[in-house]
Design a protein around this motif. Structure first.
Motif, PDB file in Angstrom:
ATOM      1  N   VAL A 116       4.925   5.175   2.072  1.00  0.00           N
ATOM      2  CA  VAL A 116       5.382   3.792   1.896  1.00  0.00           C
ATOM      3  C   VAL A 116       5.135   2.981   3.161  1.00  0.00           C
ATOM      4  O   VAL A 116       5.172   3.501   4.280  1.00  0.00           O
ATOM      5  N   TRP A 117       4.874   1.706   2.956  1.00  0.00           N
ATOM      6  CA  TRP A 117       4.698   0.741   4.047  1.00  0.00           C
ATOM      7  C   TRP A 117       5.020  -0.631   3.484  1.00  0.00           C
ATOM      8  O   TRP A 117       4.800  -0.904   2.295  1.00  0.00           O
ATOM      9  N   SER A 118       5.564  -1.521   4.315  1.00  0.00           N
ATOM     10  CA  SER A 118       5.879  -2.862   3.811  1.00  0.00           C
ATOM     11  C   SER A 118       5.820  -3.885   4.929  1.00  0.00           C
ATOM     12  O   SER A 118       5.956  -3.556   6.116  1.00  0.00           O
ATOM     13  N   GLY A 162       8.026   1.205   7.374  1.00  0.00           N
ATOM     14  CA  GLY A 162       7.309   2.276   6.696  1.00  0.00           C
ATOM     15  C   GLY A 162       6.431   3.074   7.632  1.00  0.00           C
ATOM     16  O   GLY A 162       6.701   3.177   8.832  1.00  0.00           O
ATOM     17  N   SER A 213       4.809  -4.574  -0.491  1.00  0.00           N
ATOM     18  CA  SER A 213       5.140  -3.166  -0.271  1.00  0.00           C
ATOM     19  C   SER A 213       4.050  -2.275  -0.838  1.00  0.00           C
ATOM     20  O   SER A 213       3.485  -2.563  -1.897  1.00  0.00           O
ATOM     21  N   LYS A 271       3.364   1.739  -1.961  1.00  0.00           N
ATOM     22  CA  LYS A 271       3.925   3.057  -2.260  1.00  0.00           C
ATOM     23  C   LYS A 271       2.815   3.887  -2.877  1.00  0.00           C
ATOM     24  O   LYS A 271       2.440   3.687  -4.028  1.00  0.00           O
TER      25      LYS A 271
END
Length: 719
Positions: A222-224, A236, A294, A296
């Motif tokens: 995950v990263w946002s 993230g 975001s 995922k």
């Protein structure tokens, strides 16, 4: 004889001794071999082969290290009864490269490679048990010569400490190189490994350090990136330090004035299209007024409010990176307050305000066509989010009521539906008052019944002893109505010149508005009527969704003002500021305060206000005109909705006159606007004023139109 007997006795003893030795030799050899084997077993010597002949011991085999060979020889020589130790031992050559390792796999710790002594081997085992007592420790180490001259023990201690940071992997020593490889236990451990292998205080002297550790695998990955106000938050995982730096650099480039909160952590497991996806995400976030993008695994989600309608369309149609799927939760720019309006002038219906989608716009146009068959229509709605519930049902109800009026308007503002205009008769007026709006909505009517004219008016004049004139109108009515950005003039005016003059004044006061002039020429205007009508139009600038009306010598004002001070000034006008012989009434309410907004939204609204109509001043002076003051009311109302914003008021002039005078005039005008805004309730400490003179034109200075554009007040909002 004596000596012969003695000799015989000695020979007998020797013979008996030899016989004893021969008889006991196997026992002696077994004893010596057994005792030496016991000694060797005690210190782990399993490589020496023992051969005993009588009391002579011969040792064969290959010692792992020279020290072990010498220890084996010394041990044999210390055995009681051993006469001679024959050294037939060999030793392994020094190992090169000299290696040692400690590996970690779950709950198992394996010690391998070479060590230069049994003491060090035992010490390594003891330290390992102390550090990792809850793990199974396997000893696969071997003795070997060839250890580097550097502090080998320091390197071993360093390896045993840092292997703890691995989830799975090994620390290896090869000559004077220490290498760690595998997967870090977590991000914190990865950072500790990075610090240690950059040459931290615990690093062994004289050794080269190398790290081939991978970040922990994250699933889901995950990263946002989130943008709210002037703050951008990064959260993230990122796959490398370089990737981390590139992201921060790109965000600073795209959001140069934002405060960046960096909460990203290192981890592996990123999707294949990582670089392309991150660029896409940052670019999409720039199109949001506020929101979040975001990631995922292979799914990217975008949520928030688009900066404007073109940005919304771009967000919904921009190509997504390969192998990435998009989940949008994007809404169009919110309108606060959310208003929709329809204006009916008896011939054409104009639809203005906001609608949430193209689909509802199409449905609304069908409702217009059904309610006003054959009439012209003009759609000037904009798309925006924030609509009230059941907007379609409320529009249908609103149009059903509007079609019963001779002319008028209907406005939906959040949950309130307001109908304004002229009812054709009392029966329609009563019917409208009894209408029930859709569930959850309120229905307000601000209707007037047309005044009578013609015979009744003539009869009244005759009864008063006045000369009746077939062309005279009584009562003499004239109305200017403002609904949204629409101005409708209706009723009677005394001459073509008066009609033209009022139309020109309306165009100047409401530049950018749509103006519909339905007035007719008719006699009967009282003395001073034109002056009163011009004054009435100037007051309409300060009224929202209302009207000004002259009925003979009475001026009536109706509608809303943006500020309480505006209502007070209108009340004062009708009491004492009208031309001689005229009186007036004011039915004015103050517009309810709007919801708070981000400063960017305020900036957009203020820009829209002053683009429709400039803040104007008396020629060559810093005094605000009536219309300028009215427009400033709306600016002040908007600025109240973003109380955290700081405001720069910029004054600008055209190039007429000398530069120094223009600079002073622009500063005086900016100061005057600030003073007016303070009076309207905007805190002085939020504002600064600056004169730019003629230094920042937005057009040429060759025509009257361009010069008018350059004479302006601008507002710049910052947080």
């Amino acid at each position: 004889m004596f000596f012969r007997g003695l000799l015989a006795t000695g020979l007998m003893a020797i013979v008996l001794s030899l016989i004893a030795v021969v008889v006991n030799r196997p026992a002696i050899e077994n004893d010596l071999s057994s005792r030496l084997s016991t000694v060797y077993s005690a210190f782990g010597n399993d490589w020496a082969r023992i051969s005993v002949e009588g009391r002579d011991v011969s040792l064969t085999g290959k010692a792992p290290i020279m020290a072990e060979k010498q220890a084996a020889l010394d041990a044999a020589r210390r055995i009681y009864g051993v006469r001679v130790v024959n050294d037939r031992l060999e030793t392994n050559p020094p190992v090169s490269p000299y290696t040692w390792s400690v590996s970690k796999d779950g709950k198992v710790l394996t010690l391998g490679g070479h060590v230069p002594s049994t003491e060090m081997r035992a010490n390594i085992r003891d330290v390992s048990k102390k550090l990792y007592g809850d793990m199974e420790i396997k000893d696969a180490m071997k003795l070997a010569d060839g250890a580097p001259e550097e502090d080998w023990k320091q390197a071993l201690d360093f390896a045993l400490q840092t292997v703890d940071y691995l989830g799975k992997g090994a620390v290896k020593i090869s000559d004077s190189v220490v290498t760690i490889e595998g997967e870090a236990a977590d991000v914190s451990s990865y950072n500790k490994i990075a610090e240690a292998f950059r040459g931290g205080p615990e690093a062994p002297d004289g050794f080269i350090l190398a790290s081939r550790v991978e970040l922990p695998q994250m699933s889901p990955y995950v990263w946002s990136i989130e943008h709210v106000g002037r703050k951008v938050t990064l959260s993230g995982h990122v796959p490398s330090i370089d990737a981390h730096g590139e992201i921060v650099s790109r965000v600073r480039e795209r959001f140069p004035r934002a405060e960046i909160s960096d909460k990203m952590k290192l981890a592996s497991g990123e999707p294949a299209a990582w670089d392309e996806t991150i660029v896409y995400a940052i670019n999409q976030l720039k199109k949001l007024r506020s929101g979040k993008v975001s990631l995922k695994d292979n799914v990217i989600s975008i949520s928030g409010e688009a900066a404007d309608n073109p940005s919304y369309d771009s967000l919904m149609t921009a190509p997504v990176p390969d192998e990435i799927s998009l989940k949008p939760a994007i809404y169009r720019p919110a309108a606060l307050p959310y208003e929709w309006a329809a204006v009916w002038n008896g011939k054409r219906l104009d639809m203005t305000g906001y609608l949430p989608s193209k689909e509802l716009r199409a449905k609304a146009l069908k409702l217009v066509a059904a309610a006003f068959p054959g009439a012209d229509s003009l759609d000037r709605t904009e798309l925006a989010s924030g609509e009230p519930e059941n907007l379609q049902g409320r529009i249908a109800f609103a149009l059903d009521q509007l079609k019963q009026l001779k002319m008028g308007s209907v406005t939906i503002s959040n949950k309130v539906i307001t109908l304004a205009g002229e009812a054709p008769d009392k029966a329609v007026l009563d019917k409208l008052r009894a209408a029930q709006p859709p569930s959850g909505a309120e229905f307000k009517i601000e209707l007037e019944q047309p005044e009578g004219a013609g015979d009744a008016g003539t009869a009244a004049m005759s009864a008063a002893g006045l000369k009746a004139d077939a062309a005279a109108i009584s009562p003499y009515l004239w109305t200017a109505r403002r609904i949204g950005n629409e101005i409708v003039l209706s009723g009677h005016v005394p001459s073509a010149e008066a009609r033209s003059g009022l139309a020109e004044l309306t165009a100047r006061l409401f530049s950018g508005a749509r103006i519909e002039d339905l007035t007719e020429i008719g006699a009967g205007a009282p003395k001073g009527w034109l002056k009163a009508a011009r004054l009435a139009l100037q007051q309409l600038v300060r009224i929202e969704n209302g009207r000004v009306r002259l009925k003979d010598r009475t001026l009536s004002l109706r509608g809303q003002t943006y500020l309480a001070s505006g209502r007070e000034q209108l009340d004062a006008l009708v009491k004492s500021g009208l031309p001689e012989g005229f009186d007036g009434t004011a039915d004015i309410s103050v517009k309810a305060a709007g919801a708070e907004m981000q400063y960017e939204q305020c900036q957009e609204l203020v820009n829209r206000i002053i683009s429709l109509a400039r803040i104007t001043f008396e020629t060559g002076k810093a005094s605000l005109t009536r219309e300028g003051l009215g427009r400033l009311d709306r600016v002040a109302y908007t600025l109240r909705r973003c109380p955290a914003a700081r405001i720069e008021i910029g004054g600008h002039t055209d190039s007429d006159g000398d530069e120094a005078s223009n600079m002073r005039l622009s500063q005086d005008r900016a100061d005057r606007v600030k003073k007016a805004l303070v009076a309207a309730g905007i805190a002085a400490e939020r504002m600064s004023s600056k004169g730019y003179g003629e230094t920042s034109p937005i057009g040429g200075n060759d025509s009257a139109e361009d010069k008018a554009r350059n004479r302006r007040i601008e507002f710049k909002l910052e947080r």
